[in-house]
Write an enzyme that holds these catalytic residues in place. Structure first.
Site, PDB file in Angstrom:
ATOM      1  N   ASP A 120       0.838  -1.207   0.000  1.00  0.00           N
ATOM      2  CA  ASP A 120       0.000   0.000   0.000  1.00  0.00           C
ATOM      3  C   ASP A 120       0.869   1.251   0.000  1.00  0.00           C
ATOM      4  OD1 ASP A 120       0.926  -0.396   2.700  1.00  0.00           O
ATOM      5  OD2 ASP A 120      -0.661   0.933   3.403  1.00  0.00           O
ATOM      6  N   GLU A 134       3.527   1.539   2.490  1.00  0.00           N
ATOM      7  CA  GLU A 134       4.652   0.612   2.335  1.00  0.00           C
ATOM      8  C   GLU A 134       4.663  -0.511   3.366  1.00  0.00           C
ATOM      9  OE1 GLU A 134       7.877   3.918   2.461  1.00  0.00           O
ATOM     10  OE2 GLU A 134       7.875   3.174   0.409  1.00  0.00           O
TER      11      GLU A 134
HETATM   12  C1  NOJ Z   1       9.217   3.105   6.314  1.00  0.00           C
HETATM   13  C2  NOJ Z   1       8.007   3.460   5.517  1.00  0.00           C
HETATM   14  O1  NOJ Z   1       8.303   4.498   4.692  1.00  0.00           O
HETATM   15  C3  NOJ Z   1       6.854   3.793   6.441  1.00  0.00           C
HETATM   16  O2  NOJ Z   1       5.718   4.101   5.691  1.00  0.00           O
HETATM   17  C4  NOJ Z   1       6.584   2.615   7.305  1.00  0.00           C
HETATM   18  O3  NOJ Z   1       5.554   2.909   8.204  1.00  0.00           O
HETATM   19  C5  NOJ Z   1       7.835   2.218   8.052  1.00  0.00           C
HETATM   20  N1  NOJ Z   1       8.940   2.001   7.138  1.00  0.00           N
HETATM   21  C6  NOJ Z   1       7.595   0.988   8.903  1.00  0.00           C
HETATM   22  O4  NOJ Z   1       7.262  -0.113   8.085  1.00  0.00           O
HETATM   23  C1  NOJ Z   2       6.657   6.998   4.224  1.00  0.00           C
HETATM   24  C2  NOJ Z   2       5.277   7.057   3.685  1.00  0.00           C
HETATM   25  O1  NOJ Z   2       4.493   6.074   4.325  1.00  0.00           O
HETATM   26  C3  NOJ Z   2       5.266   6.832   2.191  1.00  0.00           C
HETATM   27  O2  NOJ Z   2       3.963   6.993   1.707  1.00  0.00           O
HETATM   28  C4  NOJ Z   2       6.177   7.813   1.509  1.00  0.00           C
HETATM   29  O3  NOJ Z   2       6.242   7.504   0.142  1.00  0.00           O
HETATM   30  C5  NOJ Z   2       7.573   7.777   2.100  1.00  0.00           C
HETATM   31  N1  NOJ Z   2       7.524   7.891   3.533  1.00  0.00           N
HETATM   32  C6  NOJ Z   2       8.429   8.901   1.552  1.00  0.00           C
HETATM   33  O4  NOJ Z   2       7.872  10.138   1.857  1.00  0.00           O
END
Ligand code: NOJ
Ligand code: NOJ
Length: 574
Positions: A195, A198
Site C-alpha cells: 500500500d 509501504e
Molecule cells: C518506512 C516506511 O516508509 C513507512 O511508511 C513505514 O511505516 C515504516 N517504514 C515501517 O514499516
Molecule cells: C513513508 C510514507 O508512508 C510513504 O507513503 C512515503 O512515500 C515515504 N515515507 C516517503 O515520503
C-alpha cells in the site's frame, strides 16, 4: 479599498474564528511551502545536493529517518501539483521543472532494480537513489500506485500540450513514457501490492483508484493520438478496475483501505484517493468516490472520528470541529502520530466538495451521507437542497467552517519558521520524523488551491457505470461464466466476509487477497466473479475481524462451473 458593511450584515458575513486563522496561516505559509517544495527538487534545489535534474527528494532528512531518496509516488504527486499550477496558469514559471521531471522519469523507468527491469515489473519499484541508480536494500516492494500516479501527472501535461497544438512532442516524447506506465498498470493491476504506506501487501483502495484513473484518461489520450487499439485495451481494464473499486466499500459505511493487513481499514488512503481522483465534471458520483459523494463523505467522518480519542492533542474538541488526523489509527511508525498531509487532505476533500455543490447549485443528503451532515447539523433530514434554500446555506457554511478547522489544527502545530515535517506529535503537536517533507508542502499548496475554488481538469470520470459482472483475471473474458457467491452469515460490527479458492480468479487460496463480499443484502453476503467455464473449483468463505482471520470448517466447498451463462451458489456459513 475595503467595503464598509452596515452593522446588521456583519454577523451574517463575518468569518468564523477558524476561517480567520486559516486565512492568516495560509497567507504566510503558502510562500514557505512553495519555497520548501522547490528546494527539494534537483539539481538546483537549495536542499537537494546530489539529486539529478527533475528528481524530487522525499525530504532532506538523511537519518532517523533517512528519506534522502526519490519515491515514485511522492514525486508524481508533487509534480501533479506543479503541472496543475502551470497548466491552470497559477504559476507560469514552472515550465523547466516539468521538462526536467519528464527527462528524469524517462531515465529512471529504464533502471533495473530489485522489482525487475522496465519490461518485467521494475516500474513498480517504490524508490530510487537520488542519483537515479537503483536502491537495492530490503523494502516493501512492489508498490503499484507509482506508475499510475506518474502517468496521471504526465497525461495532465500531455493534454495541456495537445491543447497548445504541441501534439508531435506528446506523440514522440511523452507518449512512450506514459505508455510504459499504463501497460504496467494494465498488466499488473490485479496482483497484490504494498500500500502507499509501504506496509501491507494486498489490494489497496488508493492504488486501485489511481490505477483506474490512469487507464481511463490513458485510453482517452491514446485515442487522441490515434492509438485506438491500445485505447480499447486500457478501457477494458479500466472497467475491471472500476468494478473492483466498488468491492472495498463495507457494510459499516466506509471504504476498507486494504484487503489485507488486519486493521479497521479506516485510513487516509481513502481520503487521498478521493482528492487525487477528483473530477469536477463527475458531480457527486459515488462510483468514482468523488469528494462530495455520499460514500466519500460518510467515509470521511468515520476516518476523522477514528482519531478523536487516540491522540492527546485532540482531547476536549467538539465533534463538529476538526482534529489532528494520521495515516490510520493503529499506526505506530515513529510513535504513530498525526501527519500534516493527512490532516490537510480532509480539508481538501471538503473544499473540493464545496466547489462541486456550488457549481451544481444543489446539495443532497442521502441515507449514506446523513451521519456526516448530522455531525455538523444535528437532526438534518435526507433530501436535496437547492442553493436557494436556507438549509443549503447553513450546510455549506458548516462544511466550510469544518474544513477551515482542520487548517487551524495544522496552523496550530506548524512551528515558527513554517517548516512542515512529516508528522506532529500526538501528545504535544511538536514536529516529528522527516523535516521539510516535500509531500507535506505539496499538500499545503493543493489544499490552498482547493480552498480558493481551483479545480483540476476533468479526467473522464463523468457518467461511468459499473459493469454488471467483475472480471478479475486481468484480461480476456472468453470462456468464463459469471458466478454469484451468496452466503448467509451473521457478523458483528466491523467484521466482513470474504471468499477465496483454487483458481486465479479466486486468488488461489490467499486469505490476504481474498475477495470481500458485499453486505448490501445482509445477512446474505454476495459477490459475482467471472470464473473459467466447465471447471471444477474449490473454495471457502473466511471472516476477518480486527486482524483475525477465521476460515469455514472443512471440507472445502466444491462445484463445477457450467459451460456458459451464469450460476449462483446459495451457501450458509459453516
Ligand atoms: C518506512 C516506511 O516508509 C513507512 O511508511 C513505514 O511505516 C515504516 N517504514 C515501517 O514499516
Ligand atoms: C513513508 C510514507 O508512508 C510513504 O507513503 C512515503 O512515500 C515515504 N515515507 C516517503 O515520503
Amino acid at each position: 479599498m475595503r467595503l464598509l458593511l452596515p452593522t446588521f450584515l456583519i454577523g451574517a458575513v463575518c468569518a468564523s474564528a477558524q476561517t480567520n486563522t486559516a486565512d492568516t496561516y495560509l497567507a504566510s505559509e503558502s510562500p514557505i511551502a512553495k519555497t520548501g517544495l522547490l528546494a527539494n527538487i534537483g539539481s538546483s534545489g537549495a536542499k537537494s545536493q546530489g539529486a539529478k535534474p527533475g528528481i524530487v527528494i522525499a525530504s532532506p532528512s538523511h537519518s532517523n529517518p533517512d528519506y534522502l531518496f526519490t519515491w515514485t509516488r511522492d514525486s508524481a504527486l508533487v509534480f501533479q501539483a506543479i503541472i496543475d499550477q502551470f497548466t491552470l496558469g497559477i504559476d507560469t514559471s514552472l515550465r523547466s521543472q516539468v521538462d526536467n521531471f519528464v527527462a528524469s522519469q524517462k531515465i529512471i523507468q529504464q533502471v533495473s532494480n530489485p522489482s525487475g527491469s522496465v519490461s518485467s515489473g521494475g516500474l513498480g519499484e517504490p524508490k530510487f537513489n537520488i542519483d537515479q541508480t537503483a536502491f537495492t536494500g530490503a523494502w516493501g516492494r512492489p508498490q503499484r500506485d507509482g506508475p499510475a500516479l506518474r502517468a496521471n501527472a504526465l497525461i495532465t501535461w500531455a493534454n495541456f500540450l495537445i491543447s497548445q497544438s504541441n501534439t508531435s512532442y506528446v506523440a514522440n516524447t511523452l507518449w512512450p513514457i506514459i505508455k510504459l506506465d499504463l501497460d504496467y498498470v494494465a498488466s499488473f493491476w490485479n496482483q497484490s501490492t504494498f500500500d502507499l504506506w509501504e506496509e501491507v501487501n494486498s489490494s489497496s483502495f488508493f492504488t486501485t483508484a489511481v490505477q483506474h484513473r490512469s487507464l481511463r484518461q490513458g485510453a482517452a489520450l491514446a485515442t487522441a493520438i490515434g492509438q485506438t487499439s491500445v485505447a480499447s485495451g486500457y478501457t477494458t481494464q479500466a472497467a475491471n478496475l472500476l468494478c473492483f473499486l466498488q468491492s472495498y466499500w463495507n457494510a459499516a459505511g466506509y471504504m476498507t483501505a486494504n484487503t489485507g493487513g488486519g486493521r479497521s481499514g479506516k485510513d487516509a488512503n481513502t481520503v487521498l484517493a478521493s482528492i487525487h481522483t477528483f473530477d469536477p465534471a463527475a458531480g457527486c458520483d459515488a462510483v468514482t468516490f468523488q469528494p462530495c459523494s455520499d460514500r466519500a463523505l460518510a467515509n470521511l467522518v468515520t476516518y476523522v472520528n477514528a482519531f478523536r480519542s487516540i491522540y492527546t492533542i485532540n482531547s476536549g474538541i467538539a465533534t463538529n470541529v476538526g482534529v489532528a488526523t494520521g495515516r490510520y489509527p493503529e499506526d505506530g511508525y515513529m510513535g504513530g502520530n498525526p501527519w500534516y498531509l493527512t490532516t490537510l487532505a480532509v480539508a481538501e476533500q471538503l473544499y473540493d466538495a464545496l466547489s462541486v455543490w456550488k457549481q451544481q447549485g444543489t446539495l443532497s443528503v442521502t441515507a449514506v451521507s446523513q451521519p456526516f451532515f448530522a455531525a455538523l447539523s444535528p437532526g438534518i433530514s435526507i433530501g436535496a437542497y437547492p442553493s436557494s434554500t436556507s438549509t443549503y446555506t447553513t450546510l455549506t457554511a458548516a462544511v466550510k467552517n469544518f474544513a477551515d478547522s482542520f487548517i487551524a489544527v495544522v496552523a496550530k502545530y506548524t512551528p515558527s519558521g513554517g517548516g512542515l515535517a512529516e508528522q506532529y506529535s500526538r501528545s504535544n503537536g511538536a514536529p516529528v520524523s522527516a523535516v521539510d517533507l516535500t509531500w507535506s508542502y505539496a499538500a499545503l499548496l493543493t489544499t490552498l488551491g482547493a480552498r480558493e475554488g481551483v479545480v483540476p481538469v476533468s479526467w473522464g470520470a463523468k457518467g461511468l457505470t459499473v459493469p454488471s459482472t467483475c472480471e478479475r483475471g486481468g484480461g480476456g473474458g472468453g470462456g468464463t461464466v459469471a458466478v454469484t457467491f451468496k452466503v448467509q452469515a451473521t457478523t458483528t460490527f466491523g467484521e466482513n466476509i470474504y471468499v477465496t479458492g483454487s483458481v486465479d480468479a479466486l486468488v488461489n487460496w490467499s486469505p490476504d487477497n481474498a475477495l470481500i463480499l458485499s453486505a448490501a443484502t445482509y445477512p446474505i453476503w454476495s459477490i459475482t466473479i467471472n470464473l473459467p467455464a466447465s471447471t471444477s473449483i474449490e473454495y471457502k468463505y473466511i471472516r476477518k475481524f480486527n486482524g483475525a482471520i477465521t476460515w469455514e470448517s472443512d471440507p472445502n466447498r466444491k462445484f463445477t462451473t457450467p459451460a456458459a451463462g451464469s450460476f449462483t451458489l446459495n451457501d450458509s456459513w459453516k
